[in-house]
Design a protein around this motif. Structure first.
Motif, PDB file in Angstrom:
ATOM      1  N   LEU A  32       0.827  -1.213   0.000  1.00 50.56           N
ATOM      2  CA  LEU A  32       0.000   0.000   0.000  1.00 50.56           C
ATOM      3  C   LEU A  32       0.862   1.264   0.000  1.00 50.56           C
ATOM      4  O   LEU A  32       0.507   2.258  -0.631  1.00 50.56           O
ATOM      5  N   ASP A  33       2.017   1.202   0.665  1.00 57.99           N
ATOM      6  CA  ASP A  33       2.946   2.338   0.637  1.00 57.99           C
ATOM      7  C   ASP A  33       3.448   2.603  -0.784  1.00 57.99           C
ATOM      8  O   ASP A  33       3.550   3.758  -1.214  1.00 57.99           O
ATOM      9  N   VAL A  34       3.754   1.523  -1.510  1.00 55.48           N
ATOM     10  CA  VAL A  34       4.208   1.665  -2.903  1.00 55.48           C
ATOM     11  C   VAL A  34       3.107   2.297  -3.748  1.00 55.48           C
ATOM     12  O   VAL A  34       3.358   3.217  -4.540  1.00 55.48           O
ATOM     13  N   VAL A  35       1.889   1.829  -3.582  1.00 51.02           N
ATOM     14  CA  VAL A  35       0.756   2.363  -4.341  1.00 51.02           C
ATOM     15  C   VAL A  35       0.566   3.849  -4.029  1.00 51.02           C
ATOM     16  O   VAL A  35       0.351   4.662  -4.932  1.00 51.02           O
ATOM     17  N   ARG A  36       0.694   4.217  -2.761  1.00 49.34           N
ATOM     18  CA  ARG A  36       0.571   5.631  -2.388  1.00 49.34           C
ATOM     19  C   ARG A  36       1.689   6.469  -3.016  1.00 49.34           C
ATOM     20  O   ARG A  36       1.458   7.591  -3.472  1.00 49.34           O
ATOM     21  N   GLU A  37       2.906   5.930  -3.037  1.00 43.29           N
ATOM     22  CA  GLU A  37       4.025   6.641  -3.668  1.00 43.29           C
ATOM     23  C   GLU A  37       3.790   6.844  -5.164  1.00 43.29           C
ATOM     24  O   GLU A  37       4.065   7.910  -5.705  1.00 43.29           O
ATOM     25  N   LEU A  38       3.300   5.788  -5.831  1.00 43.25           N
ATOM     26  CA  LEU A  38       3.000   5.892  -7.257  1.00 43.25           C
ATOM     27  C   LEU A  38       1.910   6.930  -7.506  1.00 43.25           C
ATOM     28  O   LEU A  38       2.015   7.752  -8.420  1.00 43.25           O
ATOM     29  N   ASP A  39       0.883   6.906  -6.669  1.00 43.89           N
ATOM     30  CA  ASP A  39      -0.204   7.872  -6.786  1.00 43.89           C
ATOM     31  C   ASP A  39       0.316   9.297  -6.602  1.00 43.89           C
ATOM     32  O   ASP A  39       0.001  10.197  -7.388  1.00 43.89           O
ATOM     33  N   ARG A  40       1.148   9.492  -5.583  1.00 46.68           N
ATOM     34  CA  ARG A  40       1.705  10.827  -5.311  1.00 46.68           C
ATOM     35  C   ARG A  40       2.588  11.297  -6.479  1.00 46.68           C
ATOM     36  O   ARG A  40       2.517  12.441  -6.907  1.00 46.68           O
ATOM     37  N   ALA A  41       3.409  10.388  -7.004  1.00 38.24           N
ATOM     38  CA  ALA A  41       4.287  10.747  -8.131  1.00 38.24           C
ATOM     39  C   ALA A  41       3.466  11.144  -9.350  1.00 38.24           C
ATOM     40  O   ALA A  41       3.789  12.116 -10.039  1.00 38.24           O
ATOM     41  N   CYS A  42       2.415  10.399  -9.634  1.00 45.50           N
ATOM     42  CA  CYS A  42       1.565  10.718 -10.792  1.00 45.50           C
ATOM     43  C   CYS A  42       0.874  12.072 -10.611  1.00 45.50           C
ATOM     44  O   CYS A  42       0.798  12.859 -11.553  1.00 45.50           O
ATOM     45  N   LYS A  43       0.396  12.335  -9.409  1.00 43.74           N
ATOM     46  CA  LYS A  43      -0.300  13.593  -9.159  1.00 43.74           C
ATOM     47  C   LYS A  43       0.649  14.785  -9.117  1.00 43.74           C
ATOM     48  O   LYS A  43       0.326  15.861  -9.605  1.00 43.74           O
ATOM     49  N   ASP A  44       1.823  14.609  -8.518  1.00 45.07           N
ATOM     50  CA  ASP A  44       2.753  15.721  -8.335  1.00 45.07           C
ATOM     51  C   ASP A  44       3.583  16.023  -9.580  1.00 45.07           C
ATOM     52  O   ASP A  44       3.808  17.181  -9.910  1.00 45.07           O
ATOM     53  N   ALA A  45       4.065  14.991 -10.245  1.00 49.73           N
ATOM     54  CA  ALA A  45       4.973  15.198 -11.377  1.00 49.73           C
ATOM     55  C   ALA A  45       4.393  14.727 -12.706  1.00 49.73           C
ATOM     56  O   ALA A  45       4.774  15.221 -13.761  1.00 49.73           O
ATOM     57  N   GLY A  46       3.517  13.755 -12.676  1.00 45.05           N
ATOM     58  CA  GLY A  46       2.946  13.228 -13.911  1.00 45.05           C
ATOM     59  C   GLY A  46       3.720  12.052 -14.483  1.00 45.05           C
ATOM     60  O   GLY A  46       3.280  11.409 -15.419  1.00 45.05           O
ATOM     61  N   PHE A  47       4.884  11.758 -13.902  1.00 43.97           N
ATOM     62  CA  PHE A  47       5.709  10.630 -14.334  1.00 43.97           C
ATOM     63  C   PHE A  47       6.712  10.344 -13.226  1.00 43.97           C
ATOM     64  O   PHE A  47       6.817  11.098 -12.263  1.00 43.97           O
ATOM     65  N   PHE A  48       7.458   9.238 -13.372  1.00 44.72           N
ATOM     66  CA  PHE A  48       8.381   8.834 -12.315  1.00 44.72           C
ATOM     67  C   PHE A  48       9.370   7.819 -12.839  1.00 44.72           C
ATOM     68  O   PHE A  48       9.165   7.220 -13.891  1.00 44.72           O
ATOM     69  N   TYR A  49      10.463   7.643 -12.104  1.00 49.79           N
ATOM     70  CA  TYR A  49      11.415   6.555 -12.320  1.00 49.79           C
ATOM     71  C   TYR A  49      11.048   5.433 -11.368  1.00 49.79           C
ATOM     72  O   TYR A  49      10.478   5.689 -10.306  1.00 49.79           O
ATOM     73  N   VAL A  50      11.388   4.200 -11.740  1.00 47.57           N
ATOM     74  CA  VAL A  50      11.192   3.082 -10.816  1.00 47.57           C
ATOM     75  C   VAL A  50      12.505   2.353 -10.590  1.00 47.57           C
ATOM     76  O   VAL A  50      13.382   2.316 -11.460  1.00 47.57           O
ATOM     77  N   LYS A  51      12.631   1.802  -9.385  1.00 47.80           N
ATOM     78  CA  LYS A  51      13.734   0.885  -9.077  1.00 47.80           C
ATOM     79  C   LYS A  51      13.115  -0.299  -8.360  1.00 47.80           C
ATOM     80  O   LYS A  51      11.955  -0.256  -7.951  1.00 47.80           O
ATOM     81  N   GLY A  52      13.894  -1.372  -8.255  1.00 47.38           N
ATOM     82  CA  GLY A  52      13.372  -2.572  -7.616  1.00 47.38           C
ATOM     83  C   GLY A  52      12.426  -3.357  -8.503  1.00 47.38           C
ATOM     84  O   GLY A  52      11.617  -4.140  -8.031  1.00 47.38           O
ATOM     85  N   HIS A  53      12.534  -3.165  -9.828  1.00 48.08           N
ATOM     86  CA  HIS A  53      11.635  -3.811 -10.783  1.00 48.08           C
ATOM     87  C   HIS A  53      12.075  -5.219 -11.153  1.00 48.08           C
ATOM     88  O   HIS A  53      11.305  -5.971 -11.722  1.00 48.08           O
ATOM     89  N   GLY A  54      13.319  -5.566 -10.850  1.00 46.27           N
ATOM     90  CA  GLY A  54      13.804  -6.908 -11.130  1.00 46.27           C
ATOM     91  C   GLY A  54      14.326  -7.133 -12.536  1.00 46.27           C
ATOM     92  O   GLY A  54      14.690  -8.256 -12.891  1.00 46.27           O
TER      93      GLY A  54
END
Length: 116
Positions: A32-54
């Motif tokens: 749920l923390d990851v989902v909240r971070e993704l939501d915040r990134a989309c709302k604040d910046a409109g895009f994001f980098y990811v790590k830990g994707h494997g």
């Protein structure tokens, strides 16, 4: 969506990747923390980098190299890859929407490929 962000957000999605097949994942706090971070990134910046994707670094490097090589080809070569609803190459000039001026130096290029 905000326009005053200072840096592109970096979101660690490893908790999501680790639990993707877990039927009880919806109640997991880390997820749920990851989902909240993704939501915040989309709302604040409109895009994001990811790590830990494997995805292995050598594979990412190979994809970057192949992509760079493709987009450095002459336009005539790239256009040989026909655009269909699922695959192909497309290039369009980007215009200044306010004045509708077209810049010859700014292009939007897309290459799409299907796996099936």
């Amino acid at each position: 969506m905000g326009s005053d962000f200072k840096a592109i957000p970096l979101v660690d999605i490893s908790a999501l990747v680790e639990k993707v097949d877990d039927p009880g994942m919806a109640g997991d706090g880390d997820l749920l923390d990851v989902v909240r971070e993704l939501d915040r990134a989309c709302k604040d910046a409109g895009f994001f980098y990811v790590k830990g994707h494997g995805i292995a670094e050598p594979l990412m490097a190979e994809v970057r190299d192949v992509t760079r090589s493709f987009f450095q080809l002459p336009l005539e070569e790239k256009r040989k890859i026909r655009l269909t609803p699922r695959t192909g190459y497309s290039a369009t000039r980007i215009s200044n929407r306010a004045s509708m001026e077209i810049s010859a130096s700014i292009w939007k290029e897309i290459i799409c490929g299907a796996t099936d």
